[in-house]
Design a protein around this motif. Structure first.
Motif, mmCIF file in Angstrom:
data_model
loop_
_atom_site.group_PDB
_atom_site.id
_atom_site.type_symbol
_atom_site.label_atom_id
_atom_site.label_comp_id
_atom_site.label_asym_id
_atom_site.label_seq_id
_atom_site.Cartn_x
_atom_site.Cartn_y
_atom_site.Cartn_z
ATOM 1 N N ILE A 61 20.721 20.385 166.720
ATOM 2 C CA ILE A 61 19.462 20.702 166.043
ATOM 3 C C ILE A 61 19.758 21.379 164.716
ATOM 4 O O ILE A 61 20.627 22.240 164.634
ATOM 5 N N TRP A 62 19.034 20.950 163.671
ATOM 6 C CA TRP A 62 19.093 21.623 162.374
ATOM 7 C C TRP A 62 17.701 22.132 162.036
ATOM 8 O O TRP A 62 16.717 21.423 162.262
ATOM 9 N N ARG A 63 17.635 23.306 161.460
ATOM 10 C CA ARG A 63 16.336 23.851 161.053
ATOM 11 C C ARG A 63 16.254 23.862 159.529
ATOM 12 O O ARG A 63 17.195 24.246 158.845
ATOM 13 N N ALA A 119 11.961 14.322 164.465
ATOM 14 C CA ALA A 119 11.475 15.457 163.679
ATOM 15 C C ALA A 119 10.490 16.276 164.500
ATOM 16 O O ALA A 119 9.675 15.725 165.227
ATOM 17 N N ASP A 120 10.602 17.587 164.385
ATOM 18 C CA ASP A 120 9.628 18.498 164.973
ATOM 19 C C ASP A 120 9.049 19.313 163.818
ATOM 20 O O ASP A 120 9.654 20.285 163.371
ATOM 21 N N ILE A 121 7.877 18.856 163.307
ATOM 22 C CA ILE A 121 7.304 19.470 162.106
ATOM 23 C C ILE A 121 6.908 20.921 162.377
ATOM 24 O O ILE A 121 7.121 21.797 161.535
ATOM 25 N N GLU A 122 6.362 21.156 163.576
ATOM 26 C CA GLU A 122 5.888 22.499 163.897
ATOM 27 C C GLU A 122 7.039 23.511 163.857
ATOM 28 O O GLU A 122 6.908 24.598 163.314
ATOM 29 N N GLN A 123 8.179 23.117 164.414
ATOM 30 C CA GLN A 123 9.340 24.017 164.440
ATOM 31 C C GLN A 123 10.188 23.888 163.178
ATOM 32 O O GLN A 123 11.181 24.594 163.039
ATOM 33 N N SER A 165 10.065 24.530 150.065
ATOM 34 C CA SER A 165 9.112 23.532 150.530
ATOM 35 C C SER A 165 9.229 23.393 152.034
ATOM 36 O O SER A 165 10.314 23.526 152.589
ATOM 37 N N SER A 166 8.093 23.124 152.668
ATOM 38 C CA SER A 166 8.163 22.975 154.117
ATOM 39 C C SER A 166 8.554 21.535 154.448
ATOM 40 O O SER A 166 8.350 20.612 153.662
ATOM 41 N N PHE A 167 9.126 21.376 155.597
ATOM 42 C CA PHE A 167 9.638 20.087 156.039
ATOM 43 C C PHE A 167 8.487 19.225 156.566
ATOM 44 O O PHE A 167 7.666 19.691 157.344
ATOM 45 N N ASN A 168 8.403 18.002 156.087
ATOM 46 C CA ASN A 168 7.467 17.051 156.696
ATOM 47 C C ASN A 168 8.162 15.707 156.762
ATOM 48 O O ASN A 168 9.119 15.457 156.025
ATOM 49 N N ASP A 169 7.714 14.847 157.657
ATOM 50 C CA ASP A 169 8.488 13.621 157.872
ATOM 51 C C ASP A 169 8.102 12.493 156.912
ATOM 52 O O ASP A 169 8.448 11.353 157.131
ATOM 53 N N ARG A 170 7.365 12.827 155.824
ATOM 54 C CA ARG A 170 7.025 11.786 154.831
ATOM 55 C C ARG A 170 7.968 11.843 153.630
ATOM 56 O O ARG A 170 8.000 10.918 152.823
#
Ligand SMILES: [Zn+2]
Length: 161
Positions: free
Chosen positions: A64-66, A47-51, A9-14
């Motif tokens: 930083i964590w990815r 949070a940096d959603i794009e990265q 799943s991709s990371f989103n801040d919700r």
């Protein structure tokens, strides 16, 4: 939490994510703020959603964590690459003085009837141990590993069981 443990799943801040720092709490979006915080260690992340990254700005350089789709990849210092050079230097810092002390103790042994003949060997062990502790402490400091947060988590788990 992402819907399934087995689906990337991709990371989103919700959504809720495990805290990469204490690995105990959950991080979630803070109301009215462009940040996420942990419900256990109370650390704040941006949070940096794009990265697909989160950054811990409370220290310099920030950690930083990815998000790799399943979990947080290991922490990196912004703009700093800890390569093999540092690892070799750390190992040399631990083992060169130890080898020097041990070599001296081995090549220049005290007379068997001299008092305290064990001191050079103890001293060699202490050299190795103290240099290891210094490197260990440096790693904790660089990555700000929250020893106290881990300890609190262990205590809470023991109490709740
Ligand atoms: Zn946390």
């Amino acid at each position: 939490m992402p819907n399934s443990k087995f689906l990337k799943s991709s990371f989103n801040d919700r959504d809720e994510y495990p805290c990469p720092l204490c690995r105990v709490g959950k991080i979630r979006h803070m109301t009215l703020m462009e940040a996420m915080s942990c419900d256990f260690c109370h650390q704040i992340f941006t949070a940096d959603i794009e990265q697909q990254e989160i950054k811990m700005p409370s220290r310099q350089p920030p950690l930083i964590w990815r998000w790799n789709g399943f979990h947080w990849a290991e922490a990196q210092l912004e703009g700093v690459k800890l390569g093999w050079g540092y690892i070799m230097a750390a190992l040399a810092f631990i083992f060169l003085p130890t080898a020097l002390m041990g070599g001296i103790a081995y090549h220049f042994p005290l007379k068997a009837d001299a008092p305290l003949t064990w001191i050079p060997y103890i001293w060699t062990g202490l050299t190795c141990f103290s240099h290891f502790v210094i490197i260990f402490w440096l790693v904790l400091e660089i990555y700000q590993i929250p020893v106290m947060a881990y300890w609190r988590a262990i205590q809470q788990r023991l109490i709740s069981n």
